[in-house]
Design an enzyme around this catalytic site. Structure first.
Site, PDB file in Angstrom:
ATOM      1  N   HIS A 124       0.597   2.853  -8.642  1.00  0.00           N
ATOM      2  CA  HIS A 124       0.502   4.216  -7.894  1.00  0.00           C
ATOM      3  C   HIS A 124       1.482   4.520  -7.133  1.00  0.00           C
ATOM      4  O   HIS A 124       2.038   3.553  -6.690  1.00  0.00           O
ATOM      5  CB  HIS A 124      -0.808   3.994  -6.992  1.00  0.00           C
ATOM      6  CG  HIS A 124      -1.303   4.988  -5.991  1.00  0.00           C
ATOM      7  ND1 HIS A 124      -0.738   5.491  -4.871  1.00  0.00           N
ATOM      8  CD2 HIS A 124      -2.171   5.928  -6.432  1.00  0.00           C
ATOM      9  CE1 HIS A 124      -1.464   6.459  -4.605  1.00  0.00           C
ATOM     10  NE2 HIS A 124      -2.430   6.722  -5.250  1.00  0.00           N
ATOM     11  N   LYS A 227     -12.515   4.856   0.105  1.00  0.00           N
ATOM     12  CA  LYS A 227     -12.975   4.963  -1.227  1.00  0.00           C
ATOM     13  C   LYS A 227     -14.173   3.988  -1.475  1.00  0.00           C
ATOM     14  O   LYS A 227     -14.664   3.731  -2.885  1.00  0.00           O
ATOM     15  CB  LYS A 227     -11.738   4.261  -2.279  1.00  0.00           C
ATOM     16  CG  LYS A 227     -10.617   5.459  -2.154  1.00  0.00           C
ATOM     17  CD  LYS A 227      -9.279   4.989  -3.219  1.00  0.00           C
ATOM     18  CE  LYS A 227      -8.075   5.458  -2.810  1.00  0.00           C
ATOM     19  NZ  LYS A 227      -7.974   6.546  -3.330  1.00  0.00           N
TER      20      LYS A 227
HETATM   21  N1  PMP Z   1      -3.518   2.464  -4.814  1.00  0.00           N
HETATM   22  C1  PMP Z   1      -4.243   3.115  -5.558  1.00  0.00           C
HETATM   23  C2  PMP Z   1      -4.549   2.524  -6.836  1.00  0.00           C
HETATM   24  C3  PMP Z   1      -4.908   4.144  -5.102  1.00  0.00           C
HETATM   25  O1  PMP Z   1      -5.762   4.919  -6.265  1.00  0.00           O
HETATM   26  C4  PMP Z   1      -4.740   4.858  -3.894  1.00  0.00           C
HETATM   27  C5  PMP Z   1      -5.562   6.157  -3.492  1.00  0.00           C
HETATM   28  N2  PMP Z   1      -5.242   7.300  -4.540  1.00  0.00           N
HETATM   29  C6  PMP Z   1      -3.904   4.294  -3.085  1.00  0.00           C
HETATM   30  C7  PMP Z   1      -3.157   2.990  -3.541  1.00  0.00           C
HETATM   31  C8  PMP Z   1      -3.428   4.921  -1.852  1.00  0.00           C
HETATM   32  O2  PMP Z   1      -4.570   4.833  -0.884  1.00  0.00           O
HETATM   33  P1  PMP Z   1      -4.391   5.633   0.268  1.00  0.00           P
HETATM   34  O3  PMP Z   1      -4.050   7.002   0.237  1.00  0.00           O
HETATM   35  O4  PMP Z   1      -5.789   5.649   1.111  1.00  0.00           O
HETATM   36  O5  PMP Z   1      -3.299   4.834   1.072  1.00  0.00           O
END
Ligand code: PMP
Length: 408
Positions: A124, A227
């Protein structure tokens, strides 16, 4: 384990009763943010109505109560992920801030030319961009473990890439785009065989399956509250105590210090050393409540329900020849399915789904390089959680069928 009582669970989520132009909401954007059950909303409200105070360990009753509740929230989260104790659990703003904390607190001090950071092609942006930019600052190199045609991580390639030059291996546990569940223990072993540190991005695993950070031997582990039935504004950085002890803080200020003079300062105990300023008090307490909520359902049950829905969605979407599904087969994936309908841009597909109040995600899901590799600009993602039903998957499929006919 028991099947989920979805009807009962849905009562805790009044937002699911919302209707848009006569259509009842079908919320399938859980990988972006899950909904928040009443007990968690109540915990936030109760905190502000009854306990709100700063956690300076002030001598007054409210501050003491707030401090204890906030500290115990760290214990609860530690228990939820199998950490030793609160010393290993740092509350941050989100998963992104957790990885940045490691990058800046550890990486900036330890990395230099000749060091290598090994990531995966399915990481990500939260980790990919952070390590990429830290590499630029420090002169370290970044390498990417290949993702194969089916959407699995190429473990043989990991064995080639991870060497004694590797200082950090950072891997996504569950892919938020492909739905792949990565072999966290195997990759951790390879990393440690070469004395590299091991960071696991658990943003998509902690909400959906039992997670034990010690079993996977992660040195660092990150996830977000929003989440997993928790509020926004809180994430977690887990780190092995020994490593967190050795690391210098990344943010400075009040609360994280022990002794301050005009010349120098020393740091507070773990985890407070990494929580500068007034911390995420209400969010932390609410996250502990979310852990209780999920444990009451049972994480095995949560996992089975989400994966069953993903398999069902995979099978139903496979009925259409003009739908391409990304990632592993239906019976071997996490609680999400990303796909493309031939000749229809993901944004158009999601707009049509929105007409039926089916909420999905369209775009690159913060994995632009992976989409580039797959040769697609974007995809549509349906992601499931404890309150979703097969009937909702059927509504998704029916709405997609409309979309196909509209664009045919
Ligand atoms: N890692 C993964 C696998 C995610 O799905 C996400 C959220 N889309 C994040 C990191 C980042 O999370 P946040 O935006 O809450 O920091």
């Amino acid at each position: 384990s028991e099947p989920l009582d979805v009807e009962r669970i849905r009562e805790d989520f009044p937002i699911l009763e919302r209707e848009f132009r006569g259509e009842q909401l079908v919320y399938l954007d859980n990988a972006a943010t899950s909904q928040t059950p009443d007990p968690v909303v109540d915990a936030i409200s109760h905190y502000y109505r009854h306990t709100n105070a700063n956690v300076h360990r002030g001598l007054h009753h409210l501050s003491q109560e707030a401090s204890i509740a906030y500290e115990e929230a760290h214990d609860r989260v530690a228990e939820f992920i199998g950490a030793e104790g609160r010393e290993e659990v740092v509350f941050t703003k989100n998963a992104t801030e957790a990885v940045n904390t490691v990058a800046y607190a550890w990486g900036l001090a330890e990395l230099g030319p000749g060091d290598e950071i090994v990531l995966t092609e399915m990481d990500h942006h939260a980790t990919l961009v952070t390590w990429q930019q830290l590499a630029k600052k420090t002169g370290a190199d970044v390498k990417f473990i290949r993702v194969d045609e089916e959407g699995y991580l190429d473990v043989d390639h990991a064995r080639e890439l991870i060497t004694d030059d590797t200082a950090m291996v950072s891997m996504i546990h569950v892919s938020n785009t492909l739905g792949t569940i990565n072999p966290v223990e195997a990759i951790g072993e390879i990393a440690h065989d070469h004395d590299a540190l091991y960071f696991v991005d658990g943003a998509q695993s902690v909400p959906h399956m039992p997670v034990d950070v010690q079993a996977m031997d992660a040195d660092f582990f990150a996830f977000s509250g929003h989440k997993m039935c928790g509020p926004t504004g809180i994430g977690v950085l887990y780190g092995k105590e020994r490593l967190l002890e050795e690391m210098q803080p990344y943010l400075y200020g009040g609360m994280m210090i022990e002794k301050v003079t005009y010349e120098d300062s020393t740091w507070h105990d773990l985890p407070w050393k990494f929580e500068a300023g007034t911390p995420v008090i209400a969010q932390g307490i609410a996250l502990a409540e979310a852990c209780d909520y999920l444990d009451d359902i049972g994480m095995e049950n949560v996992q089975r329900h989400g994966e069953e829905l993903a398999e069902y969605a995979y099978d139903r979407l496979s009925e259409f020849e003009d739908i391409d599904i990304l990632g592993p087969p239906g019976d071997d994936r996490a609680a999400l399915v990303s796909f493309n309908l031939d000749g229809v841009h993901a944004h158009d597909a999601s707009e049509i789904l929105n007409e039926y109040a089916v909420a999905v995600r369209a775009g690159d899901h913060c994995t632009q390089p992976l989409h580039d590799k797959l040769g697609i600009p974007s995809s549509t993602r349906a992601s499931f959680y404890i309150y979703n039903t097969k009937a909702e998957v059927d509504k998704l499929v029916a709405a997609l069928d409309e979309a196909r006919q509209l664009f045919a």
